[in-house]
Every structure is written in structure tokens, then in C-alpha cells.
Scaffold this active site. Structure first.
Site, mmCIF file in Angstrom:
data_model
loop_
_atom_site.group_PDB
_atom_site.id
_atom_site.type_symbol
_atom_site.label_atom_id
_atom_site.label_comp_id
_atom_site.label_asym_id
_atom_site.label_seq_id
_atom_site.Cartn_x
_atom_site.Cartn_y
_atom_site.Cartn_z
ATOM 1 N N GLU A 72 5.526 0.135 -10.825
ATOM 2 C CA GLU A 72 4.566 -0.442 -9.891
ATOM 3 C C GLU A 72 3.855 -1.631 -10.525
ATOM 4 O OE1 GLU A 72 0.686 0.627 -7.089
ATOM 5 O OE2 GLU A 72 2.133 2.182 -7.611
ATOM 6 N N ASP A 124 0.352 -9.304 -18.041
ATOM 7 C CA ASP A 124 0.895 -10.045 -16.907
ATOM 8 C C ASP A 124 2.278 -9.517 -16.524
ATOM 9 O OD1 ASP A 124 1.390 -12.146 -15.028
ATOM 10 O OD2 ASP A 124 2.554 -13.181 -16.573
ATOM 11 N N ASP A 147 -2.587 -9.608 -4.079
ATOM 12 C CA ASP A 147 -3.557 -10.613 -3.633
ATOM 13 C C ASP A 147 -2.903 -11.502 -2.572
ATOM 14 O OD1 ASP A 147 -5.401 -12.732 -3.374
ATOM 15 O OD2 ASP A 147 -6.046 -12.509 -5.460
ATOM 16 N N PHE A 222 -9.160 2.836 1.879
ATOM 17 C CA PHE A 222 -9.278 1.510 2.468
ATOM 18 C C PHE A 222 -8.316 1.358 3.647
ATOM 19 C CE2 PHE A 222 -7.307 -2.714 2.638
ATOM 20 C CZ PHE A 222 -8.396 -3.494 2.948
ATOM 21 N N GLU A 223 -7.086 1.792 3.438
ATOM 22 C CA GLU A 223 -6.071 1.675 4.487
ATOM 23 C C GLU A 223 -6.401 2.576 5.670
ATOM 24 O OE1 GLU A 223 -1.210 2.264 4.896
ATOM 25 O OE2 GLU A 223 -2.200 2.440 2.949
#
Length: 242
Positions: A72, A124, A147, A222-223
Site C-alpha cells: 500500500e 518516498d 492527494d 471519513f468515507e
């Protein structure tokens, strides 16, 4: 006292030990660590942490088995990733996140839940994919709610683009799945367009667009709240076919 503002080449600056800003797959928003997160990073990193500096992973050696692997990218605070790992002990999970408090929170929760089939990077994702993940070693890649860079002038910063898709293809096993989810319809449409143009992938949607949320992707607070307000979430799943 001189004030040398002369522009140097990247190579000259690096030779002098100066830090050169590179293009990244993220904007790092460093928050304050809680005591629990700091403790988790300090005490659990040796067993659950992975370091970019160690180079290419030996999956079987790292996990002690040859179970299927889910990777992920951008797991946030790690709640859903830990939930998935706990629900599928027959699989191994690797998480990549640059937000240090999120990494600490994920480690703390994994320990609290008794999860031992999860390893994480604090680095990263673009560099991890290139330097640490062997080709054709991953069964599933997950990218949930990246994002969206919703302003049109910032769309170029979105992580899903042809070169990124190719890097995902490289690490996926044949028939491996790239699973994306977003709550921004425009980003979903862009993802779909880019994936449709990626000739080495096949859409798993029966309608050639989006798939219903799979049961193994946890529904976040949130979803859930967004759904009650009528907000959409779009899931995409594409299988590597060549």
C-alpha cells in the site's frame, strides 16, 4: 564578507555537499509526534521497519515465508492497513508512508492488534518502487485516497500518471492487481483514462469503468460520513496481463 549567489550545476552543488531538492511523489507535512508514536518508532522499527538504504528486499527472508504480498502506497495513519493485515494473516503487507506520525501510529496499532505480517517504510514511494521492490514480486498494489491536487494547475502533481503506472506494472506479478480509490470524481476519471491507455492492464470492472468497493477495503469513518452526505467514492481495479 562575500555573498556568493552564483548558480551552480546540480552536480557541482552535490559535490560540495549541498542538498538538492528532487521531485517527489508527495508534499511532506510533518506533524508533532505523540509520545505513543515516538515510542512505537523507537521500539518497533527494528522488527517492523524497512529502510530505503538497505536496497532491494528479499521478501521470503524479510517475512519468513512466501505468502502473497499486498503493498500500500500512502497509508496515512495506518488504521485500514492494520485492519486488512489482521484480517488476512495468510498474506504479507508492506506499507509506504512519508508522514512520520502516521508511521508511528501504524506501528503502535499493529502491535496493539497483534499484527505480525506487516512491514513499513517511511520514505518516498517513487524511490522505494525503483530501489527496493523486486520486479514481479507483488500480488496487489493499493493506492487509496491519494492527494487529489484538485486545482487544475496542480493536476500535474498527481501521482497516477503513465510513468507511475509503468513502475507499478514492473513490480506486479502477472495477474497482479492495481487497486485505486478516490473521493474526487475528476481524479477518478483521470485515473480511469490513464489506466485504459495502459495496454498491459485489463480493467476488472464489468462495465469497463469502476468496481464496487471490495469487502477487503475497510470503510473509513471519513468515507462513511461522506456517503451519508451523498459524496461519491470511486474504486478502480486493473489486472496486469503482460
Amino acid at each position: 564578507m562575500s555573498n556568493d549567489r552564483t548558480h551552480k550545476t546540480k552536480e557541482q552543488a552535490e559535490a560540495e555537499g549541498k542538498y538538492i531538492r528532487k521531485v517527489r511523489s508527495f508534499v511532506k507535512r510533518e506533524g508533532r509526534l505523540t509520545k505513543g508514536q515516538a515510542k512505537a518508532l523507537d521500539t518497533l522499527w527494528d522488527t517492523m521497519g524497512l529502510d530505503h538504504s538497505n536496497g532491494m528486499l528479499d521478501m521470503a527472508k524479510e517475512f519468513g515465508n512466501t505468502n502473497p504480498i499486498t503493498l500500500e502506497i500512502g497509508f496515512g495513519m495506518g488504521k485500514s492497513l492494520v485492519e486488512m493485515a489482521k484480517a488476512a494473516p495468510e498474506r504479507n503487507f508492506i506499507g509506504i508512508e512519508v508522514h512520520r506520525p502516521g508511521v508511528g501510529a501504524c506501528l503502535a496499532l499493529a502491535e496493539a492488534e497483534g499484527v505480525n505480517n506487516l512491514k513499513v517504510y517511511e520514505h518516498d514511494a517513487i524511490e522505494i518502487l525503483a530501489d527496493c521492490i523486486p520486479k514481479q514480486s507483488i500480488n496487489t498494489v493499493q493506492l487509496f485516497f491519494p492527494d487529489p491536487w484538485h486545482k487544475a494547475r496542480h493536476h500535474k502533481r498527481r501521482i497516477v500518471k503513465p510513468e507511475f503506472i509503468e513502475s507499478i506494472r514492473q513490480i506486479l506479478k502477472m495477474d497482479g492487481v492495481f487497486h485505486m480509490a478516490t473521493d474526487w470524481e475528476n481524479y477518478a476519471e483521470c485515473m480511469l483514462d490513464d489506466m485504459r491507455q495502459a495496454e498491459h492492464f485489463e480493467n476488472l470492472s464489468t462495465t469497463n469503468d469502476y468496481v464496487p468497493r471490495p469487502d477487503n477495503r475497510p470503510l473509513t469513518k471519513f468515507e462513511n460520513r461522506g456517503q451519508k452526505l451523498g459524496h461519491g467514492v470511486w474504486d478502480l481495479q486493473f489486472k496486469r496481463i503482460s
